[in-house]
Design an enzyme around this catalytic site. Structure first.
Site, PDB file in Angstrom:
ATOM      1  N   CYS A 191     -11.215   5.889  28.858  1.00 41.20           N
ATOM      2  CA  CYS A 191     -10.423   5.774  30.082  1.00 41.20           C
ATOM      3  C   CYS A 191      -9.102   5.076  29.769  1.00 41.20           C
ATOM      4  CB  CYS A 191     -11.193   5.001  31.137  1.00 41.20           C
ATOM      5  SG  CYS A 191     -12.751   5.772  31.600  1.00 41.20           S
ATOM      6  N   ALA A 244      13.376  26.639  41.900  1.00 43.31           N
ATOM      7  CA  ALA A 244      11.930  26.440  41.879  1.00 43.31           C
ATOM      8  C   ALA A 244      11.594  24.957  41.918  1.00 43.31           C
ATOM      9  CB  ALA A 244      11.329  27.092  40.637  1.00 43.31           C
ATOM     10  N   SER A 276       0.825  -1.197   0.000  1.00 44.86           N
ATOM     11  CA  SER A 276       0.000   0.000   0.000  1.00 44.86           C
ATOM     12  C   SER A 276       0.866   1.255   0.000  1.00 44.86           C
ATOM     13  CB  SER A 276      -0.909   0.010   1.230  1.00 44.86           C
ATOM     14  OG  SER A 276      -1.809  -1.066   1.200  1.00 44.86           O
ATOM     15  N   TYR A 317     -10.733   2.039   5.607  1.00 46.83           N
ATOM     16  CA  TYR A 317     -10.296   1.171   6.705  1.00 46.83           C
ATOM     17  C   TYR A 317     -10.782   1.576   8.095  1.00 46.83           C
ATOM     18  CZ  TYR A 317      -7.193  -0.813   3.194  1.00 46.83           C
ATOM     19  OH  TYR A 317      -6.709  -1.397   2.062  1.00 46.83           O
ATOM     20  N   GLY A 343      -2.107  -0.179  -3.870  1.00 48.18           N
ATOM     21  CA  GLY A 343      -0.847   0.561  -3.793  1.00 48.18           C
ATOM     22  C   GLY A 343      -0.940   1.992  -4.252  1.00 48.18           C
TER      23      GLY A 343
END
Length: 725
Positions: A549, A462, A311, A593, A348
């Site tokens: 989640c 800091a 592809s 897809y 392809g």
């Protein structure tokens, strides 16, 4: 930059206007108050120089729309994305404003809309038709210009997008030029057979994939139904099944072989090609197939040669190399007596996801449709002419290039984190007085470094102060108010110095795993942009975090090698339950897809879907099909739960509460009625305006009495349309 020292310690504060050495050109007249509150000037200006005016063309350049979007997507004068459904042939009045489609589709039925909930997939069959016609035209032009003595007829691999309307549209739109289908499993073969019964009788039905006796029997039944079915051998042992079953059914099969070429390309999409690829036969195996067919007097059945380089083939040079190798095999098969008539070059044909036209990227290609077709025609013609062989029919299985552009995934940003410094609710003087001696020493060192303009030392002290206070909080010697004040102070130091990360997190009403699985699985990038407000300069940069989640449920890589996306400030309160305006984003070029691969992670189902066609006359578009996304009950059913039994269980619990005196009967019945509605709603977030909460008696229970529940509708007979002004 404001004087950092002024916000640290009044006893050592420098004069008004102090700035770090070497930065005298920055603003110095503003200071931070002792509470730590920044001045009114927006600190974002330190990170982004916003122009006084902003034009839609600047957004088009910023998001590379003219690169990956041509010729189907553009920015109109209103700052919205417009669809050009007929590509370069689209007239000005035929353009479709995507925002207007979204608003009318998502508006309640009472307001004249369809009441569909986002996320939403919008399909444009006109774009699909244009892609098919453009591919066919490219090959026709190449064949004519090179004097090639055969024709091109492609097939669409249904695995790219199995949607009924997509497949049926391709068969209908491609009927005039014998466009067929490719299947790789028994269900795919069944849907391809039924669709091609309405197509061109010369359209090919190419049967790929691993095959058992049932698959081969079904393919042979397709030949009995006068479909132009070709059984492509992926494994040598499949030939015995084909010979045996075809004799039992009394069907003369048409056979193809898939060759494992030596040619392959690098990268993820080339991993299935080459001698060690998953599918296909070696030259030794191909020769054995020829001998066996000859032995059974079936060599005339071998009529197609198939191969697949991979592809997203990046260059025409690589393409020509592979096609040339396959053409040599074709000539040899003909020499051995096979009646090969078709070379199927497989998939392809790539698309340019980022607009870079690069030959060194998995998400771009360095050629046009015309250059692709010309490279194929020239490579086959060169070999055949040299060998004195007849030119074969050319076939390709271009799926990604056909369906990617026609489908757009739309979703909302429901909230965004802020990188602005918040006012310190705990006074600085109170904080200093509450610090233990070692932390107080760190604070003193931080103040001294600020006075002397030592930025690196400021950051060091800091961080040291912050870590020491965290440890003391864990030991219980420091309260949460003091810890929060220290966090705010350290954040302020980073922002003033200019080393803080200005990237925000935009929370989107979407599941990456369900709707963009290739991003999560293989790192595939798609263009993602706002579909409106493109006449405004984006004032922030952000990453996208979904509803799941799962820490992987985020999009933090974008086209152009960017790790964040230019975005606009959310209007209003910036959350889905607020009164601000919606902020819509679109993912483009995802028509191949993504829907087939999406799962139900966290039990988020697929998006709602609408099919929108360009409409001439008084209307510019018409919705010809609309379907809501799966409900909570639908996705639960996929996991073998029975929603009606689940509801009965919950209803029984509510009745028990009423019988035991824990609740009044009216409230329990209202609660049960409300629970039933939740099974019919989509799993995604619902805007407050779409969901009306009603009190169910004095017990404090609430339920939603207006859950969107739109049946799938086809409105060809009574078209729902909207005229774009």
């Amino acid at each position: 930059m404001p004087a950092l020292a002024c916000c640290l310690d009044a006893s050592v504060a420098p004069p008004i206007g102090y700035a770090f050495a070497g930065e005298s050109g920055l603003p110095t007249s503003e200071v931070f108050s002792s509470s730590g509150e920044p001045p009114s000037t927006n600190i974002a200006a330190a990170f982004t120089a916003m122009p006084a005016t902003w034009a839609p063309a600047q957004s088009a350049a910023l998001y590379r729309i003219n690169g990956w979007g041509a010729p189907y997507f553009t920015v109109n004068s209103s700052g919205n994305i417009s669809i050009r459904p007929h590509g370069v042939g689209t007239l000005a009045h035929q353009e479709i404003d995507l925002l207007k489609v979204v608003k009318k589709v998502s508006e309640p039925k009472s307001s004249g809309g369809l009441g569909l909930q986002l996320p939403l997939i919008v399909r444009f069959p006109d774009v699909l038709k244009n892609r098919l016609e453009s591919l066919q035209s490219a090959f026709n032009i190449a064949i004519q210009s090179h004097g090639y003595e055969a024709h091109y007829q492609g097939v669409y691999p249904v695995k790219c997008n199995h949607d009924r309307y997509v497949v049926e549209d391709i068969v209908e739109f491609g009927s005039g030029f014998r466009f067929g289908l490719e299947a790789g499993s028994k269900p795919e073969l069944l849907l391809a057979m039924s669709c091609l019964c309405k197509g061109n009788p010369e359209a090919l039905l190419v049967c790929n994939g691993f095959k058992d006796a049932e698959y081969i029997s079904l393919a042979l039944v397709a030949r009995k139904l006068h479909l132009s079915t070709v059984i492509v051998l992926e494994q040598e042992e499949e030939l015995d099944l084909v010979i045996d079953i075809s004799r039992k059914l009394g069907v003369r099969p048409v056979i193809g072989v898939r060759a494992k070429l030596r040619t392959k390309h690098s990268g993820h999409f080339g991993s299935t090609s080459g001698e060690k690829g998953k599918f296909g036969l070696t030259t030794v195996q191909i020769l054995r197939v020829v001998k066996k067919l000859e032995q059974y007097e079936m060599l005339d059945c071998l009529q197609l040669l198939h191969f697949h380089i991979g592809s997203q083939i990046p260059s025409t040079a690589l393409l020509a190399d592979g096609v040339g190798e396959a053409a040599q095999i074709y000539c040899e098969l003909v020499r051995l007596g096979a009646c090969v008539k078709v070379i199927d070059i497989g998939g392809g044909l790539g698309i340019d996801y980022d607009g870079s036209k690069s030959q060194d990227s998995d998400i771009s290609v360095g050629y046009s449709l015309e250059e692709y077709a010309s490279a194929v025609v020239r490579a086959v013609q060169l070999v055949c002419d040299r060998k004195g062989m007849k030119h074969p029919v050319l076939c390709s299985e271009s799926g990604r290039a056909i369906v990617s552009h026609h489908s757009i995934l739309l979703f909302e940003a429901v909230s965004a984190s802020s990188y602005q410094s918040s006012p310190m609710s705990y006074g600085l003087q109170d904080l200093v007085e509450s610090l233990p001696n070692d932390a107080l020493a760190d604070y003193g060192n931080l103040s001294a470094a600020a006075v002397h303009g030592e930025k690196d030392t400021c950051l060091l002290y800091a961080e040291q102060l912050k870590q020491r206070c965290v440890e003391q909080f864990k030991e219980g010697s420091l309260g949460i108010e003091q810890l929060a004040a220290v966090d705010g102070l350290c954040e302020l130091v980073s922002k003033v110095i200019g080393v803080s990360d200005p990237i925000r997190t935009y929370h989107v009403n979407l599941s990456v795993f369900t709707s963009i699985p290739d991003f999560w699985g293989i790192g595939q990038l798609f263009p993602i942009i706002p579909i409106h407000r493109l006449d405004e300069c984006p004032a922030a940069r952000g990453i996208l975090s979904d509803l799941t989640c799962d820490s992987d449920g985020k999009i933090d890589k974008f086209i152009g090698g960017e790790s964040s996306l230019p975005l606009h400030e959310l209007e209003g309160s910036g959350c889905i339950n607020g009164d601000g305006g919606s902020y819509y984003l679109g993912m483009f070029l995802g028509g191949a897809y993504e829907e087939a691969l999406g799962g139900v992670h966290n039990l988020f189902g697929g998006p709602s879907v609408v099919r929108v066609s360009q409409c001439n006359g008084p209307h510019s578009f018409v919705v010809t099909h609309a379907a809501p996304g799966p409900s909570c009950g639908d996705v639960l059913r996929m996991m073998q739960f029975e929603p009606h039994l689940m509801f009965e269980t919950l209803k029984h619990r509510a009745e028990e509460l009423a019988n035991n005196g824990d609740d009044d009967s009216n409230g329990s019945m209202a609660l049960a009625s409300g629970l039933a509605r939740y099974f019919d709603s989509m799993p995604y977030l619902v805007a407050a305006s779409s969901c009306s909460l009603t009190a169910a008696g004095s017990n404090g229970y609430y339920y939603c009495n207006d859950v969107p529940n739109v049946d799938s509708v086809a409105v060809e007979d009574e078209q729902w349309s909207y005229c774009v002004a």
